[in-house]
Scaffold this motif. Structure first.
Motif, PDB file in Angstrom:
ATOM      1  N   TYR A  89      -2.962  11.815  -2.344  1.00  0.00           N
ATOM      2  CA  TYR A  89      -2.510  10.480  -2.589  1.00  0.00           C
ATOM      3  C   TYR A  89      -3.018   9.334  -1.421  1.00  0.00           C
ATOM      4  CZ  TYR A  89       1.583  12.194  -5.345  1.00  0.00           C
ATOM      5  OH  TYR A  89       2.031  12.913  -6.291  1.00  0.00           O
ATOM      6  N   LYS A  90      -3.324   8.092  -2.108  1.00  0.00           N
ATOM      7  CA  LYS A  90      -3.761   7.244  -1.301  1.00  0.00           C
ATOM      8  C   LYS A  90      -2.690   6.033  -1.367  1.00  0.00           C
ATOM      9  CE  LYS A  90      -8.093   5.990  -2.062  1.00  0.00           C
ATOM     10  NZ  LYS A  90      -9.271   5.420  -2.532  1.00  0.00           N
ATOM     11  N   VAL A  91      -2.122   5.471  -0.385  1.00  0.00           N
ATOM     12  CA  VAL A  91      -1.267   4.327  -0.170  1.00  0.00           C
ATOM     13  C   VAL A  91      -1.858   3.271   0.519  1.00  0.00           C
ATOM     14  CG1 VAL A  91       1.175   4.008   0.442  1.00  0.00           C
ATOM     15  CG2 VAL A  91       0.543   6.319  -0.042  1.00  0.00           C
ATOM     16  N   LEU A  92      -1.656   2.223  -0.341  1.00  0.00           N
ATOM     17  CA  LEU A  92      -2.211   0.825   0.533  1.00  0.00           C
ATOM     18  C   LEU A  92      -0.717  -0.094   0.672  1.00  0.00           C
ATOM     19  CD1 LEU A  92      -4.276  -1.263   1.130  1.00  0.00           C
ATOM     20  CD2 LEU A  92      -3.858  -2.100  -1.127  1.00  0.00           C
ATOM     21  N   LEU A  93      -0.540  -0.207   2.316  1.00  0.00           N
ATOM     22  CA  LEU A  93       0.862  -0.903   2.559  1.00  0.00           C
ATOM     23  C   LEU A  93       0.427  -2.238   2.811  1.00  0.00           C
ATOM     24  CD1 LEU A  93       0.651   2.230   3.668  1.00  0.00           C
ATOM     25  CD2 LEU A  93       3.050   1.371   4.361  1.00  0.00           C
ATOM     26  N   LYS A  94       1.212  -3.132   2.381  1.00  0.00           N
ATOM     27  CA  LYS A  94       1.062  -4.578   2.768  1.00  0.00           C
ATOM     28  C   LYS A  94       2.313  -5.250   3.148  1.00  0.00           C
ATOM     29  CE  LYS A  94      -2.266  -5.662  -1.452  1.00  0.00           C
ATOM     30  NZ  LYS A  94      -3.193  -6.740  -0.690  1.00  0.00           N
ATOM     31  N   TYR A  95       2.227  -6.103   4.189  1.00  0.00           N
ATOM     32  CA  TYR A  95       3.271  -6.864   4.852  1.00  0.00           C
ATOM     33  C   TYR A  95       3.284  -8.095   3.807  1.00  0.00           C
ATOM     34  CZ  TYR A  95       5.446  -9.904   8.247  1.00  0.00           C
ATOM     35  OH  TYR A  95       6.285 -10.928   8.686  1.00  0.00           O
ATOM     36  N   VAL A  96       4.502  -8.324   3.575  1.00  0.00           N
ATOM     37  CA  VAL A  96       5.123  -9.663   2.857  1.00  0.00           C
ATOM     38  C   VAL A  96       6.050 -10.533   3.739  1.00  0.00           C
ATOM     39  CG1 VAL A  96       5.837 -10.664   0.731  1.00  0.00           C
ATOM     40  CG2 VAL A  96       4.629  -8.364   0.601  1.00  0.00           C
ATOM     41  N   ASP A  97       5.558 -11.672   3.824  1.00  0.00           N
ATOM     42  CA  ASP A  97       6.358 -12.641   4.751  1.00  0.00           C
ATOM     43  C   ASP A  97       7.406 -13.427   3.646  1.00  0.00           C
ATOM     44  OD1 ASP A  97       5.329 -14.558   3.467  1.00  0.00           O
ATOM     45  OD2 ASP A  97       4.325 -15.229   5.373  1.00  0.00           O
ATOM     46  N   LYS A  98       8.454 -14.114   4.605  1.00  0.00           N
ATOM     47  CA  LYS A  98       9.497 -14.999   3.587  1.00  0.00           C
ATOM     48  C   LYS A  98       8.758 -15.838   2.790  1.00  0.00           C
ATOM     49  CE  LYS A  98      12.818 -14.210   7.371  1.00  0.00           C
ATOM     50  NZ  LYS A  98      13.782 -14.690   8.205  1.00  0.00           N
ATOM     51  N   ASN A  99       7.641 -16.147   2.693  1.00  0.00           N
ATOM     52  CA  ASN A  99       7.094 -17.391   1.944  1.00  0.00           C
ATOM     53  C   ASN A  99       6.544 -16.488   0.582  1.00  0.00           C
ATOM     54  OD1 ASN A  99       6.116 -20.126   1.154  1.00  0.00           O
ATOM     55  ND2 ASN A  99       4.022 -19.224   1.474  1.00  0.00           N
ATOM     56  N   GLY A 100       6.450 -15.301   0.470  1.00  0.00           N
ATOM     57  CA  GLY A 100       5.709 -14.571  -0.499  1.00  0.00           C
ATOM     58  C   GLY A 100       4.344 -14.087  -0.024  1.00  0.00           C
ATOM     59  N   ASP A 101       3.735 -14.583   0.910  1.00  0.00           N
ATOM     60  CA  ASP A 101       2.416 -14.298   1.024  1.00  0.00           C
ATOM     61  C   ASP A 101       2.207 -12.768   1.826  1.00  0.00           C
ATOM     62  OD1 ASP A 101       0.785 -17.159   0.793  1.00  0.00           O
ATOM     63  OD2 ASP A 101       2.435 -17.604   2.427  1.00  0.00           O
ATOM     64  N   SER A 102       1.049 -12.011   1.264  1.00  0.00           N
ATOM     65  CA  SER A 102       1.091 -10.932   1.594  1.00  0.00           C
ATOM     66  C   SER A 102      -0.291 -10.452   2.515  1.00  0.00           C
ATOM     67  CB  SER A 102       0.964 -10.026   0.315  1.00  0.00           C
ATOM     68  OG  SER A 102      -0.106 -10.292  -0.479  1.00  0.00           O
ATOM     69  N   SER A 103      -0.191  -9.561   3.397  1.00  0.00           N
ATOM     70  CA  SER A 103      -1.447  -9.298   4.117  1.00  0.00           C
ATOM     71  C   SER A 103      -2.649  -8.261   3.414  1.00  0.00           C
ATOM     72  CB  SER A 103      -0.812  -8.220   5.139  1.00  0.00           C
ATOM     73  OG  SER A 103      -0.684  -7.126   4.767  1.00  0.00           O
ATOM     74  N   ILE A 104      -3.742  -8.415   3.770  1.00  0.00           N
ATOM     75  CA  ILE A 104      -4.778  -7.561   3.084  1.00  0.00           C
ATOM     76  C   ILE A 104      -4.309  -6.190   2.949  1.00  0.00           C
ATOM     77  CG2 ILE A 104      -7.109  -6.583   3.349  1.00  0.00           C
ATOM     78  CD1 ILE A 104      -7.786  -8.956   5.017  1.00  0.00           C
ATOM     79  N   GLY A 105      -3.734  -5.538   3.781  1.00  0.00           N
ATOM     80  CA  GLY A 105      -3.087  -4.028   3.488  1.00  0.00           C
ATOM     81  C   GLY A 105      -3.981  -2.902   4.591  1.00  0.00           C
ATOM     82  N   VAL A 106      -2.989  -1.968   4.793  1.00  0.00           N
ATOM     83  CA  VAL A 106      -3.737  -0.754   5.432  1.00  0.00           C
ATOM     84  C   VAL A 106      -3.670   0.426   4.338  1.00  0.00           C
ATOM     85  CG1 VAL A 106      -3.091   0.869   7.356  1.00  0.00           C
ATOM     86  CG2 VAL A 106      -2.728  -1.814   7.699  1.00  0.00           C
ATOM     87  N   GLU A 107      -4.670   1.020   4.595  1.00  0.00           N
ATOM     88  CA  GLU A 107      -4.666   2.086   3.515  1.00  0.00           C
ATOM     89  C   GLU A 107      -4.635   3.603   4.262  1.00  0.00           C
ATOM     90  OE1 GLU A 107      -7.199   2.143  -0.164  1.00  0.00           O
ATOM     91  OE2 GLU A 107      -8.256   3.684   0.995  1.00  0.00           O
ATOM     92  N   LYS A 108      -3.559   4.419   3.529  1.00  0.00           N
ATOM     93  CA  LYS A 108      -3.534   5.702   4.296  1.00  0.00           C
ATOM     94  C   LYS A 108      -3.662   6.875   3.167  1.00  0.00           C
ATOM     95  CE  LYS A 108      -3.105   4.945   8.716  1.00  0.00           C
ATOM     96  NZ  LYS A 108      -3.785   5.746   9.770  1.00  0.00           N
ATOM     97  N   ASN A 109      -4.256   7.985   3.647  1.00  0.00           N
ATOM     98  CA  ASN A 109      -4.436   9.065   2.489  1.00  0.00           C
ATOM     99  C   ASN A 109      -3.714  10.247   3.250  1.00  0.00           C
ATOM    100  OD1 ASN A 109      -6.597   7.888   0.819  1.00  0.00           O
ATOM    101  ND2 ASN A 109      -7.469   7.518   2.648  1.00  0.00           N
TER     102      ASN A 109
END
Length: 757
Positions: free
Chosen positions: A478-498
């Motif tokens: 499995y490959k999981v991309l985790l994104k942080y989303v703030d209260k405005n709805g903007d999201s980060s680039i993301g961290v990928e883990k396997n």
């Protein structure tokens, strides 16, 4: 473009012409251009095209069994389009599993349309006043053009023109008119507004592409609000023929099935329609945003579906930022948008100007597509809130009946880059689950974490420190991309883990509470409770160590058993990897077989609506005509029984059997229906002031007469199945009706009197 329509205004050469109002039952309008003929009564005696709404699977099954013809099963909206007769309608209306029955053929007539063409070049990009008003170019410059957002256009079709190469799919729900020889109305092409088109020009406002060309060589480009959206053309009306509400409902059903993001409906229904409302509700529940034009009557009440509170209703403004004279207004208006003299293209790809709320609505559709691309992890409510918060207030302060929240405009964008989640770790990896831990750098602005699994499945959580992924396949990467989303709805680039799950070698938990019931000589019902273990897949059923079936249900009836025999029933739980539990068993012994005496039946004639006799005490009695069960009941402790049966025709053969509680059944007693010397009174259904058809049962092939004060209201022959239906119009309350039946020998029944309630 402004469509002329009955009961509204028309723009011809820039002048609004008042048309005489005509009484309308219902209309679907392309910018208010359609008028409705009176819909036929769904209780009429002839077959009728209807939309039947069911509450559950049982209701759907009942519909499929009790209609003349199934046109379409619309699973996503819980309706069936079918052809029915009056008896079928009456039966379905009395079914508790049926929600409503609506006429599908709500007729519409296209009226005249006039628009202003132009051979002038578009002066400069900044002259797109309508686009600048809604601030679309601001999003373009920041790289957001609606990419990947799926927009369904329910309209007259979208033609293949250079500016609209982003049409992904074209589907027509329109039937061909065999009377026309030169065109096929069922094709996907736009012939609205006498060939000028409607769907094509509305679609161009949403998504005409940057760099496209019109067919006018002197015109440089037409650009939509969201030039890179994925457009889906769902044709519900040809423009040269009538369209129906049924086609719009079918198009909404398609949109739900294929997961559209937004639906644009630049069309109107003048009265509330239960089928349309249910379809809208289903689409909104599925997460689809529906945008609709308010209509062009200059009325203080928007048309439907814009008037529904879960639809985004759009009124029209001109370049002066004032409400357009033709635009409908009202408390259900959500936003105003440019709809007066809008640059677009016609069905031929030629540049022209168009006017109407049909062209205001697609501005808002395009804005929502841009917001959907920019904020893909925001909910529908959050996206709409952004439009509400950033709308330019044009009327009285706050939301008003003309402009709603105001002129729809896009919000300001912030260029700051969000920090990703910290210390992301994959822990506690098992065969079907794994736990992800992380920390949030800025808890004060934290909204949620988005996890994208193997690039396809998206999971959202508001947990700020960890999340356990469940129901994973065993022994899989499995490959999981985790994104942080703030209260405005903007999201980060993301961290990928396997990570890789472990091999599944353990079975699921056992079933619980295994029990038996309804034990008979040849069958038994078993019930149990499945494990809550996420590893559980199916329960396998074995009888005397032989596999019978597998199910995910919690009960099963075993059939084809033998009398007076012992059986061991074992239930084994299994998972997707093939691991099975040890199993849980129960033993049963079927009762012995014994002879049940045939029932003795009293004579039955054409005037009988009951059947009586004697049989084994407490036995179950069944009466069949051929293979069809027409009555059933139970004999009392002394063996006597009396069952209500439909009136039967002369020489009909009935078969009556008796059975004990464990399934021993007698040989059938055969009864032949004799001719009665008398004629029985009819059985008549309740009559109220709303009743148009008097319905009931009488001797087959006899004739029924209905009188009011000795005056004959109606008469007709009874159907072979014993049913009758007579048109009596609506009768006043307390009117006494007299019903008489005359059989094939001319013998009359006693008068049956019924009072209208």
């Amino acid at each position: 473009m402004m469509f002329r329509y009955y009961g509204g205004n028309d723009m011809k050469n820039g002048t609004f012409l008042k048309l005489k109002k005509k009484t309308l039952l219902l209309a679907i309008c392309l910018t208010g251009c359609w008028s409705m003929n009176y819909a036929p009564d769904v209780s009429a005696k002839q077959s009728t095209d209807v939309m039947i709404s069911y509450k559950n699977e049982e209701g759907k099954t009942d519909i499929l069994k009790n209609v003349s013809k199934v046109e379409k099963v619309l699973e996503q909206v819980g309706m069936v389009r079918a052809t029915v007769n009056e008896q079928q309608i009456a039966k379905l209306k009395n079914n508790n599993n049926i929600e409503f029955i609506n006429n599908s053929l709500t007729k519409m007539k296209i009226a005249d349309d006039t628009s202003e063409k132009s051979n002038r070049s578009i002066p400069t990009f900044t002259s797109y006043w309508n686009l600048n008003y809604v601030k679309a170019p601001y999003f373009w410059r920041n790289g957001y053009l609606g990419k990947g957002v799926k927009v369904a256009m329910i309209d007259t079709g979208i033609n293949n023109v250079p500016d609209l190469k982003n049409v992904v799919k074209r589907i027509s729900f329109v039937k061909d008119n065999p009377k026309t020889k030169t065109i096929d109305e069922s094709d996907v092409w736009d012939r609205g507004n006498y060939g000028e088109g409607h769907g094509t020009s509305v679609a161009a406002v949403i998504g005409a592409q940057i760099g496209g060309k019109t067919f006018n060589t002197s015109i440089s480009d037409i650009i939509g609000v969201a030039p890179n959206v994925r457009l889906y053309s769902l044709k519900y009306a040809d423009g040269t023929k009538d369209g129906t509400v049924g086609e719009i409902i079918t198009a909404i059903n398609w949109s739900i099935k294929y997961k559209m993001d937004i639906i644009n409906i630049s069309s109107s229904v003048y009265e509330d329609d239960a089928g349309l409302k249910k379809a809208i509700d289903k689409a909104v529940k599925a997460g689809i945003i529906i945008v609709a034009s308010a209509g062009n009557e200059g009325s203080n009440k928007p048309t439907y579906p814009a008037r529904y509170n879960n639809v985004v209703a759009v009124s029209s403004i001109g370049k002066d930022k004032k409400i357009s004279k033709f635009s409908n207004t009202g408390t259900s208006i959500d936003f105003a948008a440019p709809g007066d003299y809008i640059p677009t293209i016609n069905s031929k790809g030629e540049f022209f100007y168009a006017t109407g709320t049909s062209y205001a609505a697609p501005h808002v559709t395009g804005l929502l597509a841009l917001l959907k691309e920019k904020y893909p992890y925001s909910s529908v409510t959050e996206l709409l809130q952004k439009l509400k918060t950033n709308a330019l207030d044009l009327g009285i302060k706050g939301k008003d009946s003309k402009y709603g929240y105001g002129l729809a405009q896009l919000p300001k964008l912030y260029n700051s880059v969000l920090k990703d989640l910290n210390d992301v770790q994959i822990t506690k990896v098992k065969d079907h689950q794994a736990t992800i831990t992380y920390t949030v750098s800025d808890p004060s602005s934290f909204k949620k974490v988005i996890m994208i699994i193997n690039g396809t499945k998206t999971i959202s959580t508001k947990k700020s420190s960890s999340y356990t992924l469940k129901n994973l396949d065993d022994n899989k990467s499995y490959k999981v991309l985790l994104k942080y989303v703030d209260k405005n709805g903007d999201s980060s680039i993301g961290v990928e883990k396997n990570f890789r799950t472990k091999e599944d070698i353990t079975p699921p938990m056992e079933i619980q509470k295994l029990s038996k019931s309804k034990l008979k000589i040849n069958s038994v019902k078993i019930s149990w409770v499945n494990p809550k273990d996420f590893d559980f897949n199916l329960t396998e059923i074995y009888v005397n160590d032989e596999f019978v079936d597998a199910t995910d249900l919690e009960s099963y009836t075993l059939k084809h058993l033998k009398p007076n025999k012992e059986y061991e029933i074992t239930l084994i739980t299994s998972d997707l990897s093939g691991n099975g539990s040890n199993g849980v068993s129960i033993k049963i012994h079927t009762p012995p077989a014994k002879i049940i005496a045939k029932p003795v039946i009293s004579p039955v004639s054409t005037s009988s609506n009951s059947l009586s006799g004697t049989a084994a005490p407490n036995s179950s009695i069944e009466v069949k005509k051929g293979s069809k069960l027409i009555a059933s009941g139970t004999a009392n402790q002394k063996g006597h029984f009396k069952l209500t049966i439909p009136f039967q025709a002369l020489d009909t053969k009935l078969s009556i059997t008796a059975a004990d509680s464990v399934g021993n059944k007698s040989e059938p007693t055969l009864v032949n229906i004799k001719q009665s010397k008398i004629t029985a009174q009819p059985i008549v259904q309740t009559v109220t002031t709303n009743t148009k058809y008097l319905r009931g049962n009488a001797e087959p092939n006899s004739k029924v007469y209905v009188y009011r004060n000795n005056s004959l209201l109606a008469s007709d022959k009874v159907e072979p199945n014993g049913g009758f239906s007579l048109y009596i119009k609506n009768q006043p309350q307390k009117t006494v009706l007299t019903v008489i039946v005359k059989n094939s020998l001319g013998v009359k029944s006693k008068p049956y009197k019924i009072t209208v309630k």
